[in-house]
Design a protein around this motif. Structure first.
Motif, PDB file in Angstrom:
ATOM      1  N   ILE A  10       0.778  -1.105  -0.001  1.00 17.66           N
ATOM      2  CA  ILE A  10      -0.094  -0.203  -0.134  1.00 17.66           C
ATOM      3  C   ILE A  10       1.046   1.276   0.135  1.00 17.66           C
ATOM      4  CG2 ILE A  10      -1.747   1.397   1.264  1.00 17.66           C
ATOM      5  CD1 ILE A  10      -2.957  -1.642   2.301  1.00 17.66           C
ATOM      6  N   GLY A  11       0.404   2.263  -0.883  1.00 15.91           N
ATOM      7  CA  GLY A  11       1.117   3.398  -0.937  1.00 15.91           C
ATOM      8  C   GLY A  11       1.641   3.901  -2.427  1.00 15.91           C
ATOM      9  N   ASN A  12       2.263   5.007  -2.501  1.00 17.46           N
ATOM     10  CA  ASN A  12       2.719   5.488  -4.081  1.00 17.46           C
ATOM     11  C   ASN A  12       4.037   4.920  -4.028  1.00 17.46           C
ATOM     12  OD1 ASN A  12       0.215   7.098  -4.444  1.00 17.46           O
ATOM     13  ND2 ASN A  12       0.724   8.195  -2.795  1.00 17.46           N
ATOM     14  N   TRP A  13       4.279   4.518  -5.258  1.00 20.73           N
ATOM     15  CA  TRP A  13       5.595   4.031  -5.859  1.00 20.73           C
ATOM     16  C   TRP A  13       5.975   4.831  -7.182  1.00 20.73           C
ATOM     17  CZ3 TRP A  13       7.858   0.341  -2.783  1.00 20.73           C
ATOM     18  CH2 TRP A  13       7.017  -0.618  -1.796  1.00 20.73           C
ATOM     19  N   LYS A  14       7.121   5.080  -7.313  1.00 20.54           N
ATOM     20  CA  LYS A  14       7.809   5.802  -8.488  1.00 20.54           C
ATOM     21  C   LYS A  14       8.785   4.809  -9.003  1.00 20.54           C
ATOM     22  CE  LYS A  14       6.545  10.453  -7.539  1.00 20.54           C
ATOM     23  NZ  LYS A  14       5.449  10.647  -8.649  1.00 20.54           N
ATOM     24  N   GLU A  35       0.098   3.365  -7.860  1.00 19.36           N
ATOM     25  CA  GLU A  35      -0.650   3.839  -6.673  1.00 19.36           C
ATOM     26  C   GLU A  35      -1.308   2.427  -5.929  1.00 19.36           C
ATOM     27  OE1 GLU A  35      -3.799   6.891  -4.692  1.00 19.36           O
ATOM     28  OE2 GLU A  35      -2.944   7.008  -6.838  1.00 19.36           O
ATOM     29  N   ILE A  36      -1.259   2.027  -4.965  1.00 17.51           N
ATOM     30  CA  ILE A  36      -1.851   0.945  -4.358  1.00 17.51           C
ATOM     31  C   ILE A  36      -2.534   1.314  -3.071  1.00 17.51           C
ATOM     32  CG2 ILE A  36      -1.456  -1.520  -3.685  1.00 17.51           C
ATOM     33  CD1 ILE A  36       0.896  -1.672  -5.198  1.00 17.51           C
ATOM     34  N   LYS A  37      -3.907   1.036  -3.088  1.00 20.59           N
ATOM     35  CA  LYS A  37      -4.821   1.187  -1.965  1.00 20.59           C
ATOM     36  C   LYS A  37      -5.446   0.091  -1.635  1.00 20.59           C
ATOM     37  CE  LYS A  37      -6.087   5.610  -3.907  1.00 20.59           C
ATOM     38  NZ  LYS A  37      -7.252   6.559  -3.998  1.00 20.59           N
ATOM     39  N   LYS A  38      -5.900   0.028  -0.290  1.00 16.34           N
ATOM     40  CA  LYS A  38      -6.802  -1.318   0.084  1.00 16.34           C
ATOM     41  C   LYS A  38      -8.099  -1.106  -0.675  1.00 16.34           C
ATOM     42  CE  LYS A  38      -5.338  -0.977   5.024  1.00 16.34           C
ATOM     43  NZ  LYS A  38      -5.791  -0.787   6.472  1.00 16.34           N
ATOM     44  N   LEU A  40     -12.074  -3.018  -1.290  1.00 16.08           N
ATOM     45  CA  LEU A  40     -13.205  -2.950  -0.458  1.00 16.08           C
ATOM     46  C   LEU A  40     -13.228  -4.042   0.594  1.00 16.08           C
ATOM     47  CD1 LEU A  40     -15.769  -2.003  -3.345  1.00 16.08           C
ATOM     48  CD2 LEU A  40     -14.985  -0.675  -1.354  1.00 16.08           C
ATOM     49  N   ASN A  41     -12.472  -5.240   0.316  1.00 22.90           N
ATOM     50  CA  ASN A  41     -12.628  -6.321   0.965  1.00 22.90           C
ATOM     51  C   ASN A  41     -11.213  -6.400   1.573  1.00 22.90           C
ATOM     52  OD1 ASN A  41     -15.082  -7.160   0.460  1.00 22.90           O
ATOM     53  ND2 ASN A  41     -14.389  -8.064  -1.679  1.00 22.90           N
ATOM     54  N   ALA A  42     -10.942  -7.097   2.636  1.00 24.83           N
ATOM     55  CA  ALA A  42      -9.704  -7.288   3.244  1.00 24.83           C
ATOM     56  C   ALA A  42      -8.431  -7.889   2.395  1.00 24.83           C
ATOM     57  CB  ALA A  42      -9.585  -7.700   4.737  1.00 24.83           C
ATOM     58  N   ASN A  43      -8.822  -8.591   1.409  1.00 21.08           N
ATOM     59  CA  ASN A  43      -7.915  -9.377   0.858  1.00 21.08           C
ATOM     60  C   ASN A  43      -7.857  -8.844  -0.664  1.00 21.08           C
ATOM     61  OD1 ASN A  43     -10.726 -10.208   0.018  1.00 21.08           O
ATOM     62  ND2 ASN A  43      -9.984 -12.133  -0.707  1.00 21.08           N
ATOM     63  N   GLU A  44      -8.000  -7.905  -0.898  1.00 27.44           N
ATOM     64  CA  GLU A  44      -7.803  -6.974  -2.265  1.00 27.44           C
ATOM     65  C   GLU A  44      -7.238  -5.814  -2.124  1.00 27.44           C
ATOM     66  OE1 GLU A  44     -11.883  -7.179  -3.964  1.00 27.44           O
ATOM     67  OE2 GLU A  44     -12.061  -5.349  -3.267  1.00 27.44           O
ATOM     68  N   LEU A  45      -6.552  -5.515  -3.168  1.00 27.35           N
ATOM     69  CA  LEU A  45      -5.769  -4.113  -3.432  1.00 27.35           C
ATOM     70  C   LEU A  45      -6.422  -3.490  -4.776  1.00 27.35           C
ATOM     71  CD1 LEU A  45      -2.080  -5.336  -2.646  1.00 27.35           C
ATOM     72  CD2 LEU A  45      -3.811  -4.098  -1.067  1.00 27.35           C
ATOM     73  N   LEU A  46      -6.627  -2.162  -4.688  1.00 25.49           N
ATOM     74  CA  LEU A  46      -6.634  -1.469  -5.782  1.00 25.49           C
ATOM     75  C   LEU A  46      -5.322  -0.940  -6.252  1.00 25.49           C
ATOM     76  CD1 LEU A  46      -9.987   0.174  -4.671  1.00 25.49           C
ATOM     77  CD2 LEU A  46      -9.811  -2.003  -5.812  1.00 25.49           C
ATOM     78  N   ILE A  47      -5.036  -1.013  -7.671  1.00 25.89           N
ATOM     79  CA  ILE A  47      -3.914  -0.570  -8.156  1.00 25.89           C
ATOM     80  C   ILE A  47      -3.978   0.303  -9.458  1.00 25.89           C
ATOM     81  CG2 ILE A  47      -1.859  -1.535  -9.313  1.00 25.89           C
ATOM     82  CD1 ILE A  47      -2.178  -4.180  -7.892  1.00 25.89           C
TER      83      ILE A  47
END
Length: 144
Positions: A10-14, A35-38, A40-47
């Motif tokens: 999770i966070g911003n990466w360059k 950019e990676i965020k949590k 909606l579910n605990a087992n997924e990441l939004l990229i």
């Protein structure tokens, strides 16, 4: 693989993307941010994939780990290795197709993550062959 192990992502990466052009076979490197965020579910990441020089290539993905932790982004987790202090390597494999001819292949992703560095390398092994080909590598530093 556990939900706790997703936290470092999770966070911003360059960084940059280096890939092999399918037509010419030559290596090409370009800026690539993520950019990676949590999710909606605990087992997924939004990229959010961000390409500063090619904004038309920007994209959104959802990365999901299975409830049992044996699947990561739809591929079977083959190994999870603790490297140096605070660094983890996750290797996944799945069947798919690759190349301009869309040939059947085994696809391997190697994710290496720490608090400050993240890389994702894709390799393919075409069915009937023993050699692995490195297709691309994303390499990032975490933005603070």
């Amino acid at each position: 693989m556990t939900r706790k192990e997703l936290k470092p992502f999770i966070g911003n990466w360059k960084g940059r993307l280096t890939y092999i052009d399918y037509s010419s076979g030559k290596s090409y490197t370009m800026p690539a941010n993520i950019e990676i965020k949590k999710g909606l579910n605990a087992n997924e990441l939004l990229i959010s994939n961000i390409y500063p020089n090619e904004p038309e290539a920007n994209s959104m993905d959802t990365l999901i780990i299975s409830a049992k932790g044996n699947s990561f982004d739809g591929a079977a987790v083959k190994s999870i290795t603790r490297l140096s202090v605070g660094s983890t390597q996750i290797i996944t494999e799945s069947s798919g197709t690759d190349g301009n001819e869309k040939k059947p292949a085994l696809i391997r992703h190697t994710y290496t993550i720490s608090k400050t560095n993240y890389s994702n390398t894709k390799e393919v092994q075409f069915f009937g062959e023993t050699k692995w080909l490195k297709r691309h590598e994303y390499s990032y530093l975490k933005s603070m």
